[in-house]
Write a protein that holds these residues in place. Structure first.
Motif, PDB file in Angstrom:
ATOM      1  N   UNK A 122       0.830  -1.206   0.000  1.00  0.00           N
ATOM      2  CA  UNK A 122       0.000   0.000   0.000  1.00  0.00           C
ATOM      3  C   UNK A 122       0.870   1.263   0.000  1.00  0.00           C
ATOM      4  N   UNK A 123       1.935   1.263   0.800  1.00  0.00           N
ATOM      5  CA  UNK A 123       2.827   2.422   0.847  1.00  0.00           C
ATOM      6  C   UNK A 123       3.508   2.636  -0.488  1.00  0.00           C
ATOM      7  N   UNK A 124       3.977   1.559  -1.097  1.00  0.00           N
ATOM      8  CA  UNK A 124       4.645   1.669  -2.404  1.00  0.00           C
ATOM      9  C   UNK A 124       3.688   2.238  -3.442  1.00  0.00           C
ATOM     10  N   UNK A 125       2.469   1.736  -3.456  1.00  0.00           N
ATOM     11  CA  UNK A 125       1.480   2.221  -4.429  1.00  0.00           C
ATOM     12  C   UNK A 125       1.203   3.706  -4.245  1.00  0.00           C
ATOM     13  N   UNK A 126       1.087   4.155  -3.008  1.00  0.00           N
ATOM     14  CA  UNK A 126       0.815   5.570  -2.739  1.00  0.00           C
ATOM     15  C   UNK A 126       2.009   6.442  -3.100  1.00  0.00           C
ATOM     16  N   UNK A 127       3.206   6.032  -2.680  1.00  0.00           N
ATOM     17  CA  UNK A 127       4.397   6.851  -2.889  1.00  0.00           C
ATOM     18  C   UNK A 127       4.770   6.979  -4.356  1.00  0.00           C
ATOM     19  N   UNK A 128       4.452   5.993  -5.153  1.00  0.00           N
ATOM     20  CA  UNK A 128       4.838   6.021  -6.560  1.00  0.00           C
ATOM     21  C   UNK A 128       3.703   6.447  -7.486  1.00  0.00           C
ATOM     22  N   UNK A 129       2.566   6.813  -6.911  1.00  0.00           N
ATOM     23  CA  UNK A 129       1.499   7.391  -7.717  1.00  0.00           C
ATOM     24  C   UNK A 129       0.538   6.416  -8.352  1.00  0.00           C
ATOM     25  N   UNK A 130       0.647   5.125  -8.005  1.00  0.00           N
ATOM     26  CA  UNK A 130      -0.318   4.172  -8.540  1.00  0.00           C
ATOM     27  C   UNK A 130      -1.661   4.276  -7.825  1.00  0.00           C
ATOM     28  N   UNK A 131      -1.652   4.908  -6.666  1.00  0.00           N
ATOM     29  CA  UNK A 131      -2.871   5.188  -5.892  1.00  0.00           C
ATOM     30  C   UNK A 131      -3.393   3.967  -5.141  1.00  0.00           C
ATOM     31  N   UNK A 132      -3.454   2.808  -5.784  1.00  0.00           N
ATOM     32  CA  UNK A 132      -3.931   1.626  -5.081  1.00  0.00           C
ATOM     33  C   UNK A 132      -3.182   0.391  -5.579  1.00  0.00           C
ATOM     34  N   UNK A 133      -3.254  -0.663  -4.779  1.00  0.00           N
ATOM     35  CA  UNK A 133      -2.500  -1.880  -5.061  1.00  0.00           C
ATOM     36  C   UNK A 133      -2.945  -2.555  -6.345  1.00  0.00           C
ATOM     37  N   UNK A 134      -4.231  -2.512  -6.660  1.00  0.00           N
ATOM     38  CA  UNK A 134      -4.730  -3.205  -7.840  1.00  0.00           C
ATOM     39  C   UNK A 134      -4.198  -2.565  -9.122  1.00  0.00           C
ATOM     40  N   UNK A 135      -4.185  -1.241  -9.160  1.00  0.00           N
ATOM     41  CA  UNK A 135      -3.642  -0.555 -10.335  1.00  0.00           C
ATOM     42  C   UNK A 135      -2.151  -0.873 -10.482  1.00  0.00           C
ATOM     43  N   UNK A 136      -1.439  -0.908  -9.368  1.00  0.00           N
ATOM     44  CA  UNK A 136      -0.015  -1.249  -9.421  1.00  0.00           C
ATOM     45  C   UNK A 136       0.174  -2.694  -9.866  1.00  0.00           C
ATOM     46  N   UNK A 137      -0.658  -3.584  -9.392  1.00  0.00           N
ATOM     47  CA  UNK A 137      -0.542  -4.994  -9.769  1.00  0.00           C
ATOM     48  C   UNK A 137      -0.713  -5.174 -11.272  1.00  0.00           C
ATOM     49  N   UNK A 138      -1.708  -4.515 -11.864  1.00  0.00           N
ATOM     50  CA  UNK A 138      -1.937  -4.636 -13.303  1.00  0.00           C
ATOM     51  C   UNK A 138      -0.752  -4.105 -14.098  1.00  0.00           C
ATOM     52  N   UNK A 139      -0.180  -2.996 -13.632  1.00  0.00           N
ATOM     53  CA  UNK A 139       0.983  -2.416 -14.325  1.00  0.00           C
ATOM     54  C   UNK A 139       2.176  -3.358 -14.252  1.00  0.00           C
ATOM     55  N   UNK A 140       2.396  -3.982 -13.093  1.00  0.00           N
ATOM     56  CA  UNK A 140       3.511  -4.919 -12.945  1.00  0.00           C
ATOM     57  C   UNK A 140       3.325  -6.142 -13.835  1.00  0.00           C
ATOM     58  N   UNK A 141       2.121  -6.638 -13.936  1.00  0.00           N
ATOM     59  CA  UNK A 141       1.870  -7.798 -14.791  1.00  0.00           C
ATOM     60  C   UNK A 141       2.140  -7.463 -16.256  1.00  0.00           C
ATOM     61  N   UNK A 142       1.750  -6.251 -16.678  1.00  0.00           N
ATOM     62  CA  UNK A 142       2.027  -5.844 -18.063  1.00  0.00           C
ATOM     63  C   UNK A 142       3.525  -5.720 -18.318  1.00  0.00           C
ATOM     64  N   UNK A 143       4.237  -5.142 -17.372  1.00  0.00           N
ATOM     65  CA  UNK A 143       5.652  -4.828 -17.586  1.00  0.00           C
ATOM     66  C   UNK A 143       6.579  -6.005 -17.301  1.00  0.00           C
ATOM     67  N   UNK A 144       6.322  -6.740 -16.207  1.00  0.00           N
ATOM     68  CA  UNK A 144       7.262  -7.750 -15.741  1.00  0.00           C
ATOM     69  C   UNK A 144       6.723  -9.171 -15.799  1.00  0.00           C
ATOM     70  N   UNK A 145       5.416  -9.304 -16.060  1.00  0.00           N
ATOM     71  CA  UNK A 145       4.842 -10.630 -16.127  1.00  0.00           C
ATOM     72  C   UNK A 145       4.629 -11.279 -14.776  1.00  0.00           C
TER      73      UNK A 145
END
Length: 317
Positions: free
Chosen positions: A275-298
């Motif tokens: 949650x902290x990582x998502x907030x600090x890096x601007x993803x806002x929430x864990x789910x949005x960050x998770x989708x971005x990671x899956x697209x980029x890193x699999x």
């Protein structure tokens, strides 16, 4: 006293000697000559680096070394058979073997990487894989350890490898103290990527470089095209056109890559919740960050965080 044999050859790249400063500072921190460093070459004598600096070496003599460290070069070429024979013989009696940058090619020629995981400079990873198919090449890691064999990526990654070797010998406190003296990050985990979003973008103009620096320093913001265009003092339309011309990416894609870069670094550091990582890096929430990671890193961010934690927790022998 652990003896370190540093294997040199004509035309090696001098940056590969930078990791030796880590061992030098370990001696200074301890107040004694804990590490004894010897420069080796096939026949001994003067060895010239790729930039012309000359270094005095000793020939291989059957001496036993605690650690054998092989350096790399800018251009990879087949090594002298005699050098590979001497390397193979010396490595057989060493507690551990290591290579910086393209030094992994020499270890592979000597058969020391057969069936092992190994890292090298990303630009040469494909060649290492092609020339030595028995080596499991990881072209994204800063350094890799497999049993008693350690290999690092190119250039400054050798310093990370040396810090890890010192930590293995003398503990994390010593390694951390040396890193502080050298003014380097303590320490990039072996699992950290060789790549950087900022390095991939490489804009031509100062204006776009300043915008990227602004974005990198304000990842918690929305960083819309309008916000970035204002930072560049351009209209949104003009900014988008110039940005794509210089970087090959849309502003939105570049911002996502910067967020991913920062989030991955925070996850590998291991001290922050998702949650902290998502907030600090601007993803806002864990789910949005998770989708971005899956697209980029699999793989999801939880896996990267867990892998980094595992690397730090498991002792390397």
């Amino acid at each position: 006293m652990p003896a370190i044999g540093v294997v040199l050859f004509p035309g090696f790249q001098i940056m590969n000697l930078a990791p030796l400063t880590v061992f030098e500072f370990a001696n200074l921190e301890r107040g004694d000559a804990f590490y004894d460093v010897t420069f080796l070459s096939e026949a001994g004598g003067l060895i010239r680096t790729s930039i012309g600096l000359v270094i005095e070496t000793e020939p291989f003599s059957g001496r036993r070394f605690d650690t054998v460290l092989v350096v790399g070069s800018i251009q990879v070429a087949p090594s002298a058979p005699g050098l590979i024979d001497r390397l193979r013989e010396t490595a057989a009696t060493a507690r551990r073997v290591a290579a910086t940058c393209t030094g992994a090619f020499l270890l592979a020629e000597a058969g020391l990487l057969d069936g092992r995981k190994a890292a090298t400079h990303w630009a040469h990873a494909r060649a290492l894989r092609r020339l030595h198919p028995s080596v499991m090449v990881d072209d994204d890691r800063i350094f890799v350890s497999d049993g008693n064999v350690w290999t690092s990526a190119g250039m400054t990654a050798g310093i990370d490898l040396a810090l890890a070797l010192v930590e293995d010998d003398l503990g994390a406190g010593m390694s951390k103290g040396i890193a502080r003296k050298l003014v380097v990050y303590h320490r990039r985990t072996g699992g950290q990527s060789q790549f950087s979003a900022l390095l991939d973008l490489q804009p031509r103009s100062d204006r776009i470089q300043k915008v990227l620096a602004y974005a990198r320093g304000n990842l918690r913001n929305a960083l819309s095209v309008e916000e970035l265009a204002e930072a560049a003092r351009l209209s949104p339309r003009q900014f988008s056109r110039i940005f794509r011309e210089e970087t090959g990416q849309s502003p939105a894609k570049a911002v996502e890559n910067l967020r991913l870069d920062a989030a991955r670094t925070m996850l590998e550091d291991g001290r922050h919740s998702l949650d902290t990582v998502a907030q600090e890096t601007g993803f806002a929430d864990r789910e949005r960050m998770r989708r971005a990671f899956l697209r980029a890193f699999g793989q999801p961010p939880q896996v990267i965080k867990r892998n980094a934690r595992h690397h730090e927790a498991v002792p390397i022998t």
